[in-house]
Design a protein around this motif. Structure first.
Motif, short mmCIF file in Angstrom:
data_model
loop_
_atom_site.label_atom_id
_atom_site.label_comp_id
_atom_site.label_asym_id
_atom_site.label_seq_id
_atom_site.Cartn_x
_atom_site.Cartn_y
_atom_site.Cartn_z
N ILE A 1 -7.64 -7.16 14.78
CA ILE A 1 -8.35 -7.52 13.57
C ILE A 1 -9.72 -6.86 13.50
CG2 ILE A 1 -9.42 -9.44 12.34
CD1 ILE A 1 -7.08 -11.17 13.28
N ILE A 2 -10.43 -6.76 14.64
CA ILE A 2 -11.78 -6.21 14.63
C ILE A 2 -11.84 -4.80 14.05
CG2 ILE A 2 -13.64 -5.41 16.13
CD1 ILE A 2 -13.23 -7.92 17.81
N VAL B 1 -2.84 1.64 6.36
CA VAL B 1 -1.54 1.10 5.95
C VAL B 1 -0.75 2.17 5.19
CG1 VAL B 1 -0.37 -0.65 4.57
CG2 VAL B 1 -2.41 -1.25 5.89
N VAL B 2 -1.42 2.85 4.27
CA VAL B 2 -0.76 3.92 3.51
C VAL B 2 -0.25 5.01 4.44
CG1 VAL B 2 -1.21 5.84 1.90
CG2 VAL B 2 -1.96 3.53 1.34
N GLY B 3 -1.03 5.33 5.49
CA GLY B 3 -0.58 6.36 6.43
C GLY B 3 0.69 5.98 7.15
N VAL B 4 0.77 4.73 7.61
CA VAL B 4 1.99 4.27 8.29
C VAL B 4 3.18 4.27 7.33
CG1 VAL B 4 3.09 2.35 9.50
CG2 VAL B 4 0.70 2.89 9.94
N ILE C 1 9.88 -12.72 3.09
CA ILE C 1 9.72 -12.75 4.55
C ILE C 1 8.62 -11.81 5.03
CG2 ILE C 1 12.16 -13.33 4.81
CD1 ILE C 1 12.54 -10.49 5.99
N GLY C 2 8.09 -10.97 4.15
CA GLY C 2 7.00 -10.09 4.54
C GLY C 2 7.41 -8.64 4.65
N ILE C 3 6.43 -7.78 4.42
CA ILE C 3 6.67 -6.33 4.49
C ILE C 3 7.05 -5.90 5.90
CG2 ILE C 3 5.53 -4.09 4.32
CD1 ILE C 3 3.93 -5.17 2.00
N ARG C 4 6.30 -6.40 6.88
CA ARG C 4 6.50 -5.94 8.26
C ARG C 4 7.91 -6.22 8.76
NH1 ARG C 4 2.38 -7.81 12.88
NH2 ARG C 4 1.38 -8.40 10.95
N ARG C 5 8.39 -7.44 8.56
CA ARG C 5 9.73 -7.78 9.03
C ARG C 5 10.79 -6.96 8.31
NH1 ARG C 5 9.51 -14.44 9.25
NH2 ARG C 5 7.98 -14.60 10.95
N THR C 6 10.58 -6.75 7.02
CA THR C 6 11.55 -5.96 6.25
C THR C 6 11.62 -4.53 6.77
OG1 THR C 6 11.10 -7.32 4.29
CG2 THR C 6 12.21 -5.20 3.95
N ILE C 7 10.44 -3.93 7.02
CA ILE C 7 10.42 -2.54 7.49
C ILE C 7 11.08 -2.44 8.87
CG2 ILE C 7 8.94 -0.64 8.23
CD1 ILE C 7 6.90 -1.56 6.18
N ILE C 8 10.75 -3.35 9.77
CA ILE C 8 11.30 -3.29 11.13
C ILE C 8 12.82 -3.44 11.10
CG2 ILE C 8 11.41 -4.49 13.34
CD1 ILE C 8 8.41 -5.04 13.04
N PRO D 1 7.27 0.28 16.59
CA PRO D 1 5.98 -0.26 17.05
C PRO D 1 4.82 0.03 16.11
CG PRO D 1 6.70 1.58 18.42
CD PRO D 1 7.85 1.22 17.57
N LEU D 2 4.84 1.16 15.41
CA LEU D 2 3.78 1.46 14.44
C LEU D 2 3.76 0.41 13.33
CD1 LEU D 2 3.90 5.34 13.95
CD2 LEU D 2 2.17 4.00 15.14
N ALA D 3 4.94 0.09 12.81
CA ALA D 3 5.02 -0.90 11.74
C ALA D 3 4.57 -2.27 12.24
CB ALA D 3 6.45 -0.98 11.20
N TYR D 4 4.93 -2.61 13.48
CA TYR D 4 4.61 -3.93 14.01
C TYR D 4 3.10 -4.12 14.20
CZ TYR D 4 4.56 -8.03 17.03
OH TYR D 4 4.30 -9.27 17.55
N PHE D 5 2.42 -3.11 14.74
CA PHE D 5 1.01 -3.28 15.12
C PHE D 5 0.02 -2.91 14.02
CE2 PHE D 5 2.92 -2.82 19.42
CZ PHE D 5 2.45 -4.01 19.96
N LEU D 6 0.40 -2.07 13.06
CA LEU D 6 -0.59 -1.51 12.14
C LEU D 6 -0.44 -1.95 10.68
CD1 LEU D 6 -0.82 2.17 13.47
CD2 LEU D 6 -2.31 0.23 13.99
N VAL D 7 0.58 -2.71 10.35
CA VAL D 7 0.80 -3.08 8.95
C VAL D 7 0.68 -4.60 8.77
CG1 VAL D 7 2.37 -2.98 6.98
CG2 VAL D 7 2.31 -1.09 8.62
#
Length: 427
Positions: free
Chosen positions: A5-6, A19-22, A80-87, A188-194
């Motif tokens: 978060i920081i 986010v756009v980059g990922v 359910i959220g963007i992240r879960r859908t992408i993964i 992992p990119l989607a999980y940690f950065l979005v």
């Protein structure tokens, strides 16, 4: 979570571009996976003796599902959220490519590169870009949507020459394993950065005033009810059907026809797969420029007039191609010209959808419009393969596609614009 978060807070609103980059990379890989059947067509024909219309059928099914899943994917992202859908989608994409390594029957080709690939890539598609833009941006939406849309062209640029070379020198198996590995690497990119939304990390959307309250949450609804409810409201408007029809033509004239069959068509003229894939790469370079520029233009000019120009020029170029003689210079001119126009239609189409349906419903409405795009693409993928089998050439398929482009140019001018009432929703 503190360490994640920081840095997001240090970047402030600019984290929207991370986010756009990922998402750009994810869309790039999805586009590469979706275009892979065009590279595999000739190698699979040689390896298994499958007719081109059978291979085209698998591509058509994948393209069709890619489009049909779009509105449900948009609703799923809200639920359910963007992240879960992408993964989940990336897992499907990797599985589709990896399992095809073991195929020996044509039904397995259809199951992997048709069904599984279509479902996975349908969640990592233009509708994802629309959701990200509406959720993370208040200003510069056209430009960002143009950039995200251009990632599909960049996917062609990055993957097609490489995959064509792998197919030619190492066999089709190397192609499918490469796509499986690349898709898995994105998880992992989607999980940690979005993050799900800016408010989750203490921010407001890019361009919003500091202290802007987060959008109201959409009431919990059944996924199917939400998706078809939005369709029911949109389908009662003329604007929806005109956008649907023009985007059907967009799909019919791009990835369904040129993206799926250009390499095979060039093969009919004695042009090797790697060289033909190079043409698609050139288109990718210029579409990256053209679609990003289209987003910039969409923020400033009448979207209907832009669509009129795009579809009209596209139709003329498709009618020209079969009569070009397929010389180096003719193909180079076509690649540059067509590349600039490839999917430049997306930013103005999304703008018109936002104006007519508002931020809350537009991602799902746009998903249904995208379904029209992929229905057109699937039709062209199968139709062109069928015509090639029946007539021995692609002449009629390209001329007919060109005529549909001219029709779409006229339809675009018939779309009425209106400014939708502002809506605060977790789009």
């Amino acid at each position: 979570m503190t360490q994640l978060i920081i840095p997001k807070r240090r970047l402030g609103q600019n984290y929207a571009f991370v986010v756009v980059g990922v998402i750009f990379v994810a869309l790039l890989v999805s586009a590469g996976l979706r275009s892979t059947p065009g590279v595999l067509m000739l190698p699979l024909e040689r390896a298994f003796g499958w007719n081109r219309d059978i291979i085209s059928l698998s591509a058509a099914i994948g393209i069709l599902l890619y489009g049909l899943i779009g509105p449900f994917a948009a609703a799923l992202m809200q639920q359910i959220g963007i992240r879960r859908t992408i993964i989940g989608a990336l897992v499907l994409m990797s599985s589709a490519a990896g399992l095809s390594y073991f195929m020996s029957e044509s039904w397995q080709l259809i199951a992997s590169w048709g069904v599984l690939s279509g479902l996975g890539t349908g969640c990592v598609a233009t509708v994802l870009g629309a959701t990200i833009v509406n959720r993370w941006f208040v200003s510069n939406r056209g430009l960002v949507m143009g950039l995200l849309t251009a990632s599909t062209a960049t996917g062609t640029l990055v993957f097609m020459p490489l995959l064509a070379a792998l197919a030619q020198y190492s066999g089709w198996q190397a192609v499918v394993l490469t796509m499986a590995a690349v898709s898995a690497a994105l998880i992992p990119l989607a999980y940690f950065l979005v993050p799900e939304r800016p408010s989750d990390v203490g921010m407001v959307p890019y361009g919003a005033a500091p202290g802007t309250p987060p959008p109201a949450a959409i009431p919990a609804q059944n996924l199917i009810a939400r998706t078809f409810g939005v369709l029911g409201r949109a389908s009662r408007t003329k604007a929806f059907w005109l956008l649907f029809a023009t985007f059907f033509v967009c799909g019919f004239t791009t990835n369904g026809l040129v993206g799926t069959h250009l390499i095979a068509m060039c093969g009919d003229y004695g042009i090797a797969e790697v060289q033909a894939a190079g043409l698609l790469a050139v288109m990718g370079i210029f579409d990256l420029i053209g679609t990003t520029a289209s987003g910039w233009l969409t923020d400033r000019f009448d979207a209907r007039k832009l669509l009129f120009i795009y579809y009209g020029l596209r139709g003329i170029s498709l009618i020209y191609l079969p009569y070009s003689g397929f010389s180096f210079y003719a193909l180079a001119i076509f690649a540059v010209f067509y590349g600039l126009d490839w999917i430049a239609t997306v930013p103005p189409t999304l703008k018109l959808a936002n104006e007519n349906f508002g931020d809350a419903d537009t991602p799902i409405v746009f998903g249904w419009i995208l379904a029209g795009h992929q229905l057109g693409a699937a039709s062209a993928a199968f139709f062109a393969g069928y015509m090639r089998t029946q007539t021995g050439n692609y002449l009629e398929a390209f001329v007919i596609a060109g005529l549909t482009g001219l029709i779409a140019a006229i339809l675009a001018l018939m779309i009425r614009t209106r400014r939708a009432e502002p809506q605060l929703a977790a789009a």
